[in-house]
Motif scaffolding. Structure first.
Motif, mmCIF file in Angstrom:
data_model
loop_
_atom_site.group_PDB
_atom_site.id
_atom_site.type_symbol
_atom_site.label_atom_id
_atom_site.label_comp_id
_atom_site.label_asym_id
_atom_site.label_seq_id
_atom_site.Cartn_x
_atom_site.Cartn_y
_atom_site.Cartn_z
ATOM 1 N N GLU B 54 7.886 -7.012 -16.636
ATOM 2 C CA GLU B 54 7.913 -7.501 -15.552
ATOM 3 C C GLU B 54 7.274 -6.341 -14.548
ATOM 4 O OE1 GLU B 54 12.997 -8.127 -16.042
ATOM 5 O OE2 GLU B 54 12.142 -6.933 -14.186
ATOM 6 N N ALA B 55 7.219 -5.178 -14.865
ATOM 7 C CA ALA B 55 6.441 -4.276 -14.018
ATOM 8 C C ALA B 55 5.107 -4.660 -13.944
ATOM 9 C CB ALA B 55 6.394 -2.718 -14.333
ATOM 10 N N LYS B 56 4.314 -5.130 -15.057
ATOM 11 C CA LYS B 56 2.870 -5.579 -15.292
ATOM 12 C C LYS B 56 2.507 -7.022 -14.655
ATOM 13 C CE LYS B 56 1.673 -3.096 -19.520
ATOM 14 N NZ LYS B 56 1.542 -3.173 -20.937
ATOM 15 N N LYS B 57 3.806 -7.546 -14.472
ATOM 16 C CA LYS B 57 3.378 -9.056 -13.986
ATOM 17 C C LYS B 57 3.446 -8.795 -12.493
ATOM 18 C CE LYS B 57 5.484 -12.239 -16.889
ATOM 19 N NZ LYS B 57 6.719 -13.043 -17.255
ATOM 20 N N ILE B 58 4.036 -8.118 -11.966
ATOM 21 C CA ILE B 58 4.222 -7.624 -10.543
ATOM 22 C C ILE B 58 2.726 -7.039 -10.109
ATOM 23 C CG2 ILE B 58 5.152 -6.663 -8.505
ATOM 24 C CD1 ILE B 58 7.940 -6.765 -10.102
ATOM 25 N N LEU B 59 2.568 -6.020 -10.849
ATOM 26 C CA LEU B 59 1.202 -5.460 -10.635
ATOM 27 C C LEU B 59 -0.028 -6.172 -10.645
ATOM 28 C CD1 LEU B 59 2.042 -1.902 -12.278
ATOM 29 C CD2 LEU B 59 1.656 -2.088 -9.715
ATOM 30 N N GLN B 60 0.009 -7.386 -11.497
ATOM 31 C CA GLN B 60 -1.266 -8.075 -11.528
ATOM 32 C C GLN B 60 -1.082 -9.287 -10.385
ATOM 33 O OE1 GLN B 60 -0.228 -9.159 -15.606
ATOM 34 N NE2 GLN B 60 -1.775 -8.000 -16.411
ATOM 35 N N GLU B 62 0.796 -9.037 -7.211
ATOM 36 C CA GLU B 62 1.025 -8.515 -5.846
ATOM 37 C C GLU B 62 0.345 -6.997 -5.594
ATOM 38 O OE1 GLU B 62 3.023 -10.134 -3.628
ATOM 39 O OE2 GLU B 62 4.303 -11.338 -5.243
ATOM 40 N N GLU B 63 -0.167 -6.942 -4.264
ATOM 41 C CA GLU B 63 -0.727 -5.696 -3.857
ATOM 42 C C GLU B 63 0.644 -4.898 -3.767
ATOM 43 O OE1 GLU B 63 -3.385 -5.434 -0.768
ATOM 44 O OE2 GLU B 63 -4.888 -7.083 -1.957
ATOM 45 N N VAL B 64 0.438 -3.766 -4.016
ATOM 46 C CA VAL B 64 1.642 -2.698 -4.002
ATOM 47 C C VAL B 64 0.740 -1.513 -3.359
ATOM 48 C CG1 VAL B 64 3.054 -3.646 -5.567
ATOM 49 C CG2 VAL B 64 1.582 -1.785 -6.199
ATOM 50 N N ASP B 65 1.716 -0.538 -2.240
ATOM 51 C CA ASP B 65 1.134 0.412 -1.853
ATOM 52 C C ASP B 65 1.608 1.823 -2.296
ATOM 53 O OD1 ASP B 65 -0.256 -1.820 0.019
ATOM 54 O OD2 ASP B 65 1.810 -1.699 1.135
ATOM 55 N N LEU B 66 2.906 1.423 -3.074
ATOM 56 C CA LEU B 66 3.482 2.825 -3.596
ATOM 57 C C LEU B 66 4.325 2.329 -4.911
ATOM 58 C CD1 LEU B 66 4.661 5.854 -3.314
ATOM 59 C CD2 LEU B 66 6.376 4.869 -1.998
ATOM 60 N N ASP B 89 -8.252 -2.741 -14.376
ATOM 61 C CA ASP B 89 -9.141 -2.964 -13.196
ATOM 62 C C ASP B 89 -8.441 -3.857 -12.090
ATOM 63 O OD1 ASP B 89 -8.241 -5.436 -14.477
ATOM 64 O OD2 ASP B 89 -10.324 -6.046 -15.215
ATOM 65 N N LEU B 90 -7.017 -3.526 -12.069
ATOM 66 C CA LEU B 90 -6.315 -4.060 -10.756
ATOM 67 C C LEU B 90 -6.693 -3.126 -9.539
ATOM 68 C CD1 LEU B 90 -2.986 -4.458 -12.715
ATOM 69 C CD2 LEU B 90 -4.492 -6.420 -12.127
ATOM 70 N N GLU B 91 -7.300 -3.972 -8.751
ATOM 71 C CA GLU B 91 -7.708 -3.189 -7.375
ATOM 72 C C GLU B 91 -7.144 -4.074 -6.333
ATOM 73 O OE1 GLU B 91 -11.139 -1.303 -6.694
ATOM 74 O OE2 GLU B 91 -11.793 -1.034 -8.826
ATOM 75 N N PRO B 92 -6.382 -3.201 -5.491
ATOM 76 C CA PRO B 92 -6.501 -1.827 -5.274
ATOM 77 C C PRO B 92 -5.195 -1.257 -5.970
ATOM 78 C CG PRO B 92 -5.388 -2.507 -3.187
ATOM 79 C CD PRO B 92 -5.595 -3.979 -4.313
#
Lengths: 155, 203
Positions: B54-60, B62-66, B89-92
């Motif tokens: 779940e965490a990886k899906k969100i990180l891939q 959505e852009e997250v700030d924290l 390679d997930l920027e930012p």
């Protein structure tokens, strides 16, 4: 890859400095108020975990698997204690984690080794420890941890 | 040692209305506690994940700030996910501040968190005041970011005590030249005093 060291300005930095927002003090107060709504549920979860802990803490030395379960329960209870509003509960749970870590590293065992911290948990849950008595209680638990840590096997 | 100012004192303000925060914890109540704390801080958008997938899906997506990660998350440890994120390679998102939360972390846990690129490791229980302190710290910025084959994350060096004896400095500001030998003996305090005598004066 060529090593790179660079100044990074994150989005969080930029956003946090934007005008408006709330005072830090107000933000903390609002967060604490929000947690009040989770108090009863967190206490129930702590109570359930205390029962499971009691079943795991026997007079004999816990097996490595049992120690891991005790550590895991204490970890979760520490999470709940953030909203449970039980004075000293977090500190006592921290000592329970310390005790399981010390036992994990040590071959030393003494019957009833986990009883002092279990009793302290009961007292913290019942909210019967006066604030001035919490310090000495925690110091006593720290001494228990130190006793077992002193026998730790160096890996 | 880093001293973090007490956020409850003073008149500091913070604006987290636009911040997007990802909370990762296998425990539903833990996630709800974080969500309520963040809501109180004024964070309008927070994501929750209970598993690595779940965490990886969100990180891939959505852009997250924290990112807030429970270190005991998913049994394999939050540091594994942190390693994946920092070396992705997930920027930012790979540069986003990451705060790990752990119950009485051992020295090894602290080292692991540090070496995988955590900005902070916070001991539980996570009270609003403690979490705000850490958010203020990462929001203050000023920490360099390091990208190497072996390490990706915020600069782990908190202070500069000079180049180790016999070592070669790798920082730009490290002096490259060799120091010469002393030309004469160092002076004692008595000798210095004899040359520069402190004078008592009255106005």
């Amino acid at each position: 890859m060529k090593p790179r060291v660079f100044k990074l300005v994150t989005a969080l930095e930029r956003q946090a400095r934007q005008p408006g927002g709330v005072s830090v003090q107000q933000a903390i107060q609002r967060a604490e108020q929000n947690l009040v709504g989770l108090r009863d549920g967190s206490r129930e979860l702590i109570d359930g975990h205390l029962v499971r802990l009691r079943a795991l803490v026997l007079s004999r030395r816990p097996t490595p698997d049992e120690l891991a379960q005790i550590r895991s329960l204490a970890d979760e209870m520490l999470t709940y204690s953030a909203a449970a509003g039980l004075a000293g509960m977090g500190d006592v749970l921290d000592r329970l984690c310390g005790m399981t870590d010390a036992l994990h590293e040590s071959a030393y065992w003494s019957d009833g080794a986990l009883e002092p911290v279990m009793d302290a948990l009961k007292l913290a849950r019942a909210e019967v420890v006066p604030p001035e008595a919490m310090g000495p209680l925690l110091q006593g638990l720290d001494r228990c941890i130190a006793r077992f840590s002193g026998h730790a096997v160096t890996h | 040692m880093v001293t973090i100012p007490d956020p409850t004192s003073g008149t500091a303000r913070i604006n987290l209305r636009q911040a997007r925060v990802l909370c990762i914890d296998r425990n539903a109540q833990g996630l709800e506690i974080l969500r309520q704390v963040l809501l109180g801080f004024g964070v309008a958008r927070s994501f929750s994940a209970a598993t690595q997938e779940e965490a990886k899906k969100i990180l891939q997506k959505e852009e997250v700030d924290l990112v807030l990660i429970d270190a005991a998350f998913d049994d394999r440890g939050g540091t594994e996910l942190l390693h994946w994120l920092r070396h992705s390679d997930l920027e930012p998102n790979r540069y986003a501040p990451v705060v790990l939360m752990a119950a009485r972390p051992t020295q090894r846990a602290v080292c692991d968190a540090r070496n995988e690129g955590a900005n902070f490791l916070v001991a539980k229980p996570i009270t609003p005041a403690i979490l705000m302190q850490r958010i203020l710290w990462v929001a203050r910025g000023g920490r360099m970011f390091v990208l190497t084959d072996n390490y990706v994350g915020p600069d782990r060096r908190w202070k500069s005590t000079g180049v180790p004896d016999g070592g070669v400095g790798r920082r730009k500001e490290d002096l490259k030249g060799a120091l010469g030998d002393a030309r004469e003996e160092n002076m004692s305090q008595a000798e210095i005093d004899s040359m520069i005598k402190p004078q008592r004066m009255s106005l």
